[in-house]
Design a protein around this motif. Structure first.
Motif, PDB file in Angstrom:
ATOM      1  N   VAL A 101      -9.669   3.913  -8.404  1.00 57.92           N
ATOM      2  CA  VAL A 101      -8.383   3.540  -7.854  1.00 57.92           C
ATOM      3  C   VAL A 101      -8.615   2.252  -7.090  1.00 57.92           C
ATOM      4  N   VAL A 102      -8.141   1.154  -7.610  1.00 54.21           N
ATOM      5  CA  VAL A 102      -8.422  -0.126  -6.974  1.00 54.21           C
ATOM      6  C   VAL A 102      -7.313  -0.576  -6.045  1.00 54.21           C
ATOM      7  N   GLY A 103      -6.168  -0.004  -6.165  1.00 53.71           N
ATOM      8  CA  GLY A 103      -5.085  -0.358  -5.255  1.00 53.71           C
ATOM      9  C   GLY A 103      -4.246   0.859  -5.003  1.00 53.71           C
ATOM     10  N   ALA A 104      -4.097   1.267  -3.754  1.00 54.19           N
ATOM     11  CA  ALA A 104      -3.311   2.458  -3.466  1.00 54.19           C
ATOM     12  C   ALA A 104      -2.215   2.126  -2.464  1.00 54.19           C
ATOM     13  N   MET A 105      -1.044   2.635  -2.719  1.00 51.36           N
ATOM     14  CA  MET A 105       0.084   2.431  -1.818  1.00 51.36           C
ATOM     15  C   MET A 105       0.786   3.769  -1.667  1.00 51.36           C
ATOM     16  N   ALA A 106       0.875   4.266  -0.442  1.00 52.86           N
ATOM     17  CA  ALA A 106       1.595   5.517  -0.210  1.00 52.86           C
ATOM     18  C   ALA A 106       3.071   5.204  -0.257  1.00 52.86           C
ATOM     19  N   SER A 115       6.339  15.282   0.867  1.00 53.78           N
ATOM     20  CA  SER A 115       5.028  14.744   0.522  1.00 53.78           C
ATOM     21  C   SER A 115       5.224  13.355  -0.062  1.00 53.78           C
ATOM     22  N   PHE A 116       4.126  12.661  -0.271  1.00 55.63           N
ATOM     23  CA  PHE A 116       4.211  11.261  -0.659  1.00 55.63           C
ATOM     24  C   PHE A 116       3.428  10.995  -1.926  1.00 55.63           C
ATOM     25  N   GLY A 117       3.971  10.138  -2.771  1.00 59.09           N
ATOM     26  CA  GLY A 117       3.271   9.726  -3.967  1.00 59.09           C
ATOM     27  C   GLY A 117       2.340   8.567  -3.661  1.00 59.09           C
ATOM     28  N   ILE A 118       1.318   8.436  -4.444  1.00 60.37           N
ATOM     29  CA  ILE A 118       0.378   7.337  -4.289  1.00 60.37           C
ATOM     30  C   ILE A 118       0.484   6.433  -5.511  1.00 60.37           C
ATOM     31  N   GLU A 119       0.889   5.195  -5.270  1.00 58.20           N
ATOM     32  CA  GLU A 119       0.894   4.198  -6.336  1.00 58.20           C
ATOM     33  C   GLU A 119      -0.542   3.737  -6.521  1.00 58.20           C
ATOM     34  N   ARG A 120      -1.079   3.949  -7.710  1.00 54.07           N
ATOM     35  CA  ARG A 120      -2.479   3.646  -7.936  1.00 54.07           C
ATOM     36  C   ARG A 120      -2.693   2.829  -9.190  1.00 54.07           C
ATOM     37  N   ILE A 121      -3.809   2.124  -9.186  1.00 50.73           N
ATOM     38  CA  ILE A 121      -4.264   1.443 -10.397  1.00 50.73           C
ATOM     39  C   ILE A 121      -5.446   2.227 -10.930  1.00 50.73           C
ATOM     40  N   GLU A 122      -5.398   2.582 -12.190  1.00 50.33           N
ATOM     41  CA  GLU A 122      -6.521   3.257 -12.823  1.00 50.33           C
ATOM     42  C   GLU A 122      -7.274   2.269 -13.697  1.00 50.33           C
ATOM     43  N   LEU A 123      -8.583   2.423 -13.715  1.00 50.56           N
ATOM     44  CA  LEU A 123      -9.453   1.577 -14.526  1.00 50.56           C
ATOM     45  C   LEU A 123     -10.004   2.393 -15.685  1.00 50.56           C
ATOM     46  N   ASN A 124      -9.973   1.827 -16.848  1.00 51.31           N
ATOM     47  CA  ASN A 124     -10.376   2.539 -18.051  1.00 51.31           C
ATOM     48  C   ASN A 124     -11.891   2.469 -18.216  1.00 51.31           C
ATOM     49  N   PHE A 125     -12.542   3.614 -18.154  1.00 49.72           N
ATOM     50  CA  PHE A 125     -13.987   3.650 -18.388  1.00 49.72           C
ATOM     51  C   PHE A 125     -14.316   3.499 -19.868  1.00 49.72           C
ATOM     52  N   PRO A 154      10.097  -0.755   3.937  1.00 49.95           N
ATOM     53  CA  PRO A 154      10.219   0.577   4.537  1.00 49.95           C
ATOM     54  C   PRO A 154       9.810   1.717   3.618  1.00 49.95           C
ATOM     55  N   SER A 155       9.545   1.445   2.352  1.00 56.31           N
ATOM     56  CA  SER A 155       9.279   2.535   1.416  1.00 56.31           C
ATOM     57  C   SER A 155       7.806   2.709   1.077  1.00 56.31           C
ATOM     58  N   GLY A 156       6.902   2.038   1.778  1.00 60.94           N
ATOM     59  CA  GLY A 156       5.498   2.204   1.459  1.00 60.94           C
ATOM     60  C   GLY A 156       4.580   1.813   2.593  1.00 60.94           C
ATOM     61  N   THR A 157       3.356   2.333   2.541  1.00 63.84           N
ATOM     62  CA  THR A 157       2.327   2.029   3.535  1.00 63.84           C
ATOM     63  C   THR A 157       0.993   1.887   2.819  1.00 63.84           C
ATOM     64  N   PRO A 158       0.213   0.856   3.116  1.00 62.05           N
ATOM     65  CA  PRO A 158      -1.094   0.702   2.459  1.00 62.05           C
ATOM     66  C   PRO A 158      -2.011   1.880   2.796  1.00 62.05           C
ATOM     67  N   ILE A 192      -6.347   8.762  -2.031  1.00 66.47           N
ATOM     68  CA  ILE A 192      -5.595   9.198  -3.193  1.00 66.47           C
ATOM     69  C   ILE A 192      -4.659  10.353  -2.823  1.00 66.47           C
ATOM     70  N   VAL A 193      -4.793  10.892  -1.613  1.00 65.10           N
ATOM     71  CA  VAL A 193      -3.882  11.912  -1.090  1.00 65.10           C
ATOM     72  C   VAL A 193      -3.322  11.402   0.224  1.00 65.10           C
ATOM     73  N   GLY A 194      -2.009  11.427   0.367  1.00 66.99           N
ATOM     74  CA  GLY A 194      -1.377  10.916   1.566  1.00 66.99           C
ATOM     75  C   GLY A 194      -0.797  11.975   2.473  1.00 66.99           C
ATOM     76  N   ALA A 195      -0.791  13.241   2.033  1.00 68.33           N
ATOM     77  CA  ALA A 195      -0.251  14.337   2.833  1.00 68.33           C
ATOM     78  C   ALA A 195      -0.789  15.647   2.255  1.00 68.33           C
ATOM     79  N   PRO A 196      -0.939  16.694   3.084  1.00 62.67           N
ATOM     80  CA  PRO A 196      -0.689  16.733   4.526  1.00 62.67           C
ATOM     81  C   PRO A 196      -1.735  15.956   5.311  1.00 62.67           C
ATOM     82  N   ALA A 197      -1.409  15.651   6.567  1.00 63.19           N
ATOM     83  CA  ALA A 197      -2.219  14.744   7.374  1.00 63.19           C
ATOM     84  C   ALA A 197      -3.656  15.226   7.546  1.00 63.19           C
ATOM     85  N   ASN A 198      -3.870  16.539   7.617  1.00 64.37           N
ATOM     86  CA  ASN A 198      -5.219  17.041   7.870  1.00 64.37           C
ATOM     87  C   ASN A 198      -6.152  16.848   6.677  1.00 64.37           C
TER      88      ASN A 198
END
Length: 522
Positions: free
Chosen positions: A12-17, A310-320, A366-370, A374-380
């Protein structure tokens, strides 16, 4: 996302909650992942009692393509199927378990959960019928397990059934799930959208290869019989689903609408305007709209943005794997290593080069946070011991250490005659095209060439085995989309990165891994 998936190991090279939000133009109470119209008199009218014929229209800019949740290719399919079929329980917006088919949530105190973690016992609400008028039975529960447990079925939710050792009927409305190994989470099976129950009478011949090859099973996948408040009236895959009230639903006072219409197509910005400006629809799904376009839409005050628990994670996947078309049938197959992305230092360099803060400030607002996680919730469960600060010079150093240098002065690093040029694909969406542009600029700063490709969302998240542009095929070097766990316990979600879940021709690219290995900050 819940955009769905399977995988091998990539980075995951770029993640955005990204907050999964819904716009609603007639804000009736509803479990929605996007935005709604401003509350007021219209909101009350939208939630009119069942005696008053009402239709609610929901716009998904990623159109549903299948209604069997165990063959789904994305969130839009899970959501469309969940209007028809049900699990034993689901999570509400506070991540609390709520009974669906279950009479109660099993606990240690009520005897439903074994104190040693070896089993869970569920009680079904009495008198539940399928929409065809037949009774829901324990056999349907057991069948759903057997359907998904069979490797050849290519059930996308198989991991949530893998720990089931046996399911037995205790009485006509009670069944016991015994685990192969004791588990701390008794709700890993038959809960949330991965645990929907399907009818044995309809899908009985669909275990194994028949699930995706038999004509009758294909028909069933597009028109499942269910126990929920609505039944299918009409389905045009990739376009529209129309639902009517299920006259056999257990609670005659529900639902509040006579008809539900899920429309597909367009893009997130058009969908937002349809709910917030023109009033063409009641709800629009997924607030994935660039900051500059989103803020004036919300400022008009004609809709209410709704965020889930809960929150989705915008991710970039790299092809092995190597997606080179010259490989023919071996293209993007697990046994074909990628000539550039198989190297850990290369993946780390790509991650270090990406400017997540620029993506946040310029696009998400307002719709995202760096995030590096790969998991943005729950906080613990969100790791606090990793960083993903941008370091262009450090990225260049890593590439050089791995032997990737610009030996011919063309501006692109190379090694053993291979030029580091990558195809980066995602769905058509102004926000994602903005992300692509920033990532392309970032990677070119370290000598990595990037070609951008945008695919219609209905195709990218579709399940057509003959289409080369689906995310499951992964005929690219990099791809981007959003996904998130289905419950507060991300065990099933994490299992998608196990090697045996990799997409391949052998499983009809129906694993849950798209060749991605998740590593902290990569």
């Amino acid at each position: 996302m819940r955009d769905n998936g399977r995988s091998r190991v990539l980075g995951v090279v770029g993640a955005m909650a990204a907050a999964s939000m819904l716009f609603s133009a007639c804000a009736a109470p509803a479990a929605a992942p996007s935005a709604a119209p401003a509350a007021g008199g219209d909101a009350q009218a939208a939630a009119a009692p069942s005696g008053d014929a009402k239709t609610v229209t929901i716009l998904y800019w990623q159109a549903p393509t299948i209604l069997n949740p165990h063959q789904a290719t994305g969130t839009k399919d899970f959501d469309a199927a969940s209007i028809i079929v049900e699990p034993m329980a689901h999570y509400n917006h506070l991540d609390e378990l709520v009974p669906a088919l279950a009479a109660e949530i099993p606990t240690v105190d009520n005897g439903g959960v074994a104190a040693d973690g070896t089993s869970v016992t569920w009680k079904i609400k009495p008198g539940i019928k399928w929409s065809d008028g037949t009774d829901l039975t324990i056999d349907d529960i057991i069948f759903t397990w057997q359907y998904c447990a069979d490797e050849a079925t290519a059930c996308v939710n198989k991991a949530s059934f893998d720990n089931v050792g046996n399911i037995e009927a205790v009485d006509p409305t009670t069944f016991k799930v015994t685990w192969k190994e004791p588990t701390a989470n008794p709700f890993q099976t038959f809960v949330s959208y991965t645990g929907n129950i399907i009818q044995k009478a309809q899908f009985g011949n669909c275990i194994g290869a028949n699930a995706i090859s038999d004509a009758a099973c294909q028909t069933a996948n597009l028109a499942p019989i269910g126990t929920n408040a609505y039944k299918l009236k009409e389905f045009k895959p990739g376009d529209t689903v129309v639902y009517d009230r299920n006259e056999n639903f257990r609670d005659p006072s529900l639902p509040g609408f006579d008809t539900v219409i899920v429309k597909g197509g367009g893009d997130a910005q058009t969908a937002a305007r349809a709910a917030c400006e023109t009033g063409e629809v009641d709800y629009s799904w997924n607030l994935q709209v660039p900051k500059a376009a989103l803020e004036p839409i919300l400022a008009a005050g004609k809709c209410d943005p709704l965020a889930g628990g809960s929150f989705g994670i915008e991710r970039i996947e790299l092809n092995f794997s190597n997606p080179d078309p010259a490989l023919g049938d071996k293209r993007s197959e697990p046994d074909q290593p990628h000539p550039f992305l198989s190297d850990l230092k290369v993946r780390q360099a790509l991650s270090m080069a990406i400017d997540r803060n620029a993506i946040d400030e310029q696009l998400y607002g307002p719709s995202g946070t760096p995030t590096c996680n790969i998991v943005g919730a729950p906080a613990n469960l969100v790791s606090t011991n990793i960083t993903c600060d941008r370091d262009v010079e450090g990225a260049k150093t890593l590439l050089a250490e791995a032997g990737w240098t610009d030996s011919n002065g063309d501006g692109t690093v190379d090694k053993d005659g291979y030029e580091a040029k990558l195809l980066f694909t995602t769905s058509i969406n102004p926000l994602r095209q903005g992300e692509q542009a920033i990532v392309k600029q970032n990677l070119e700063e370290i000598g990595v060439g990037v070609e951008l490709k945008s695919v219609d969302a209905g195709v990218f998240f579709g399940g057509d085995p003959g289409n080369p542009d689906t995310l499951n095929k992964f005929y690219a070097d990099m791809q981007m989309y959003t996904n998130s766990p289905d419950s507060p316990d991300p065990t099933f979600y994490f299992s998608g990165w196990l090697c045996d879940k990799v997409n391949a021709a052998a499983n009809q690219v129906a694993g849950r891994q798209r060749r991605s290995l998740l590593q902290p900050g990569v």
